[in-house]
Design a protein around this motif. Structure first.
Motif, PDB file in Angstrom:
ATOM      1  N   GLN A  18       0.856  -1.179   0.000  1.00  0.00           N
ATOM      2  CA  GLN A  18       0.000   0.000   0.000  1.00  0.00           C
ATOM      3  C   GLN A  18       0.897   1.235   0.000  1.00  0.00           C
ATOM      4  O   GLN A  18       1.781   1.371   0.842  1.00  0.00           O
ATOM      5  N   ILE A  19       0.656   2.121  -0.963  1.00  0.00           N
ATOM      6  CA  ILE A  19       1.549   3.261  -1.159  1.00  0.00           C
ATOM      7  C   ILE A  19       0.745   4.468  -1.623  1.00  0.00           C
ATOM      8  O   ILE A  19      -0.303   4.318  -2.275  1.00  0.00           O
ATOM      9  N   ILE A  20       1.226   5.659  -1.294  1.00  0.00           N
ATOM     10  CA  ILE A  20       0.574   6.881  -1.754  1.00  0.00           C
ATOM     11  C   ILE A  20       0.829   7.056  -3.243  1.00  0.00           C
ATOM     12  O   ILE A  20       1.976   7.066  -3.690  1.00  0.00           O
ATOM     13  N   LEU A  21      -0.245   7.174  -3.987  1.00  0.00           N
ATOM     14  CA  LEU A  21      -0.163   7.368  -5.438  1.00  0.00           C
ATOM     15  C   LEU A  21      -1.341   8.225  -5.862  1.00  0.00           C
ATOM     16  O   LEU A  21      -2.496   7.881  -5.608  1.00  0.00           O
ATOM     17  N   ASN A  22      -1.045   9.348  -6.487  1.00  0.00           N
ATOM     18  CA  ASN A  22      -2.113  10.208  -6.984  1.00  0.00           C
ATOM     19  C   ASN A  22      -1.529  11.197  -7.992  1.00  0.00           C
ATOM     20  O   ASN A  22      -0.337  11.128  -8.316  1.00  0.00           O
ATOM     21  N   ALA A  23      -2.348  12.092  -8.473  1.00  0.00           N
ATOM     22  CA  ALA A  23      -1.928  13.005  -9.533  1.00  0.00           C
ATOM     23  C   ALA A  23      -0.863  13.986  -9.089  1.00  0.00           C
ATOM     24  O   ALA A  23      -0.251  14.653  -9.930  1.00  0.00           O
TER      25      ALA A  23
END
Length: 327
Positions: A172-177
């Protein structure tokens, strides 16, 4: 709802899940009735993956999900929880004895004999290199206390170390625009190894919803107030570590790209879903309407090449210099 597979877990889940941090604490007050309405709306909209943690409201989030599970015994849900943040963050705390104690508490909170997925909750970096830690997790699987395990990470290096472990089912990892670094190495490595990717903070703590401006004020018990500079935990968990004003500038640049058939938040969720290697994205929701709108992002058409390029350019010009090398 589009279905995607956790290969090492042997499960298929809806591509849009539900993050349940806000059902416990740190996002302002969410009543029990509102929490149950969020869970019901999400599941009715096709969500089958719920993500929580033993530390969210000191077990409140798990308990509310457990209560909901009793009302939907045949819903086919996968519940992922996390452990390890209820103690001082020292590598030596990550022992089999503690794992058993922590998972027993989560099993009681959730009303589950065997937990579907347990994730180490952003532990100290040294933990990822410990054979003893992962042997302990394997023991929990053998004892049928958990069906599988994964890790929640702060950095890409932590993710890559975990992916090399043969028993790790998910990262689980932070991923966004406004957080692109996992695209470079983490997602390709996970795909090659058959490790699932759980994309968290997909809306950058609501920043990418387009609902906020310079005048927005957050309640005192909301981490977007008290952790904006990392006073309570890793600042990357709040607005993805992006300076709020700079993030607003990025959102204003992206807003004209949003098609009429979707909201800004759905545009941002669709961006995550369009990244190769993502198994499930886990936006939170504080009310039933938000939960339904988030789930609907799965049915929207992918972003165009032009839209994807514009997101990349916005990141490179406004965000990359501030965050890319930090995590």
């Amino acid at each position: 709802m589009e279905q995607r597979s956790f290969n090492r877990l042997g499960r298929t889940v809806g591509a849009v899940g539900l993050g349940a941090w806000q059902l416990g604490a740190d996002w302002g007050t969410v009543s029990e009735d509102d929490a149950m309405a969020v869970l019901a709306a999400a599941v009715d909209a096709g969500v089958t993956f719920l993500d929580t943690a033993d530390v969210y409201g000191d077990g409140r989030s798990e308990q509310l999900i457990g209560r909901f599970l009793r009302t939907r015994p045949d819903a086919g849900l996968t519940v992922a929880t996390k452990m390890g943040r209820r103690v001082e963050q020292r590598p030596e705390a990550y022992t089999l004895a503690n794992f058993r104690q922590w998972t027993d508490r989560s099993r009681a909170n959730l009303g589950m004999d065997t937990l579907d997925l347990v994730q180490l909750h952003c532990p100290p970096t040294e933990v990822f290199s410990s054979d003893e830690v992962f042997d302990g997790l394997d023991t929990l699987v053998a004892e049928k206390a958990i069906a599988g395990y994964g890790v929640s990470v702060e950095t890409c290096d932590q993710a890559l170390t975990a992916i090399a472990r043969p028993g790790v089912a998910s990262v689980q990892i932070i991923l966004n625009a406004v957080r692109h670094k996992p695209l470079e190495r983490v997602l390709p490595a996970a795909a090659a190894a058959g490790v699932g990717i759980i994309a968290r903070v997909p809306l950058a703590s609501g920043l990418l919803s387009g609902r906020y401006d310079e005048h927005t004020e957050f309640p005192a018990d909301d981490h977007r107030n008290y952790n904006r500079h990392g006073a309570a935990f890793d600042v990357g968990e709040t607005f993805s570590g992006v300076d709020f004003d700079r993030g607003l500038a990025a959102v204003r640049r992206l807003a004209p790209l949003v098609d009429a058939d979707r909201t800004m938040a759905q545009f941002a969720l669709r961006w995550v879903l369009d990244q190769a290697g993502v198994t499930v994205v886990i936006p939170g929701a504080r009310d039933a309407d938000q939960a339904r709108r988030n789930a609907a992002a799965s049915a929207l058409s992918p972003l165009t090449d032009e839209q994807l390029a514009a997101v990349r350019e916005t990141y490179d010009e406004l965000i990359r210099p501030q965050v890319h090398d930090r995590w």
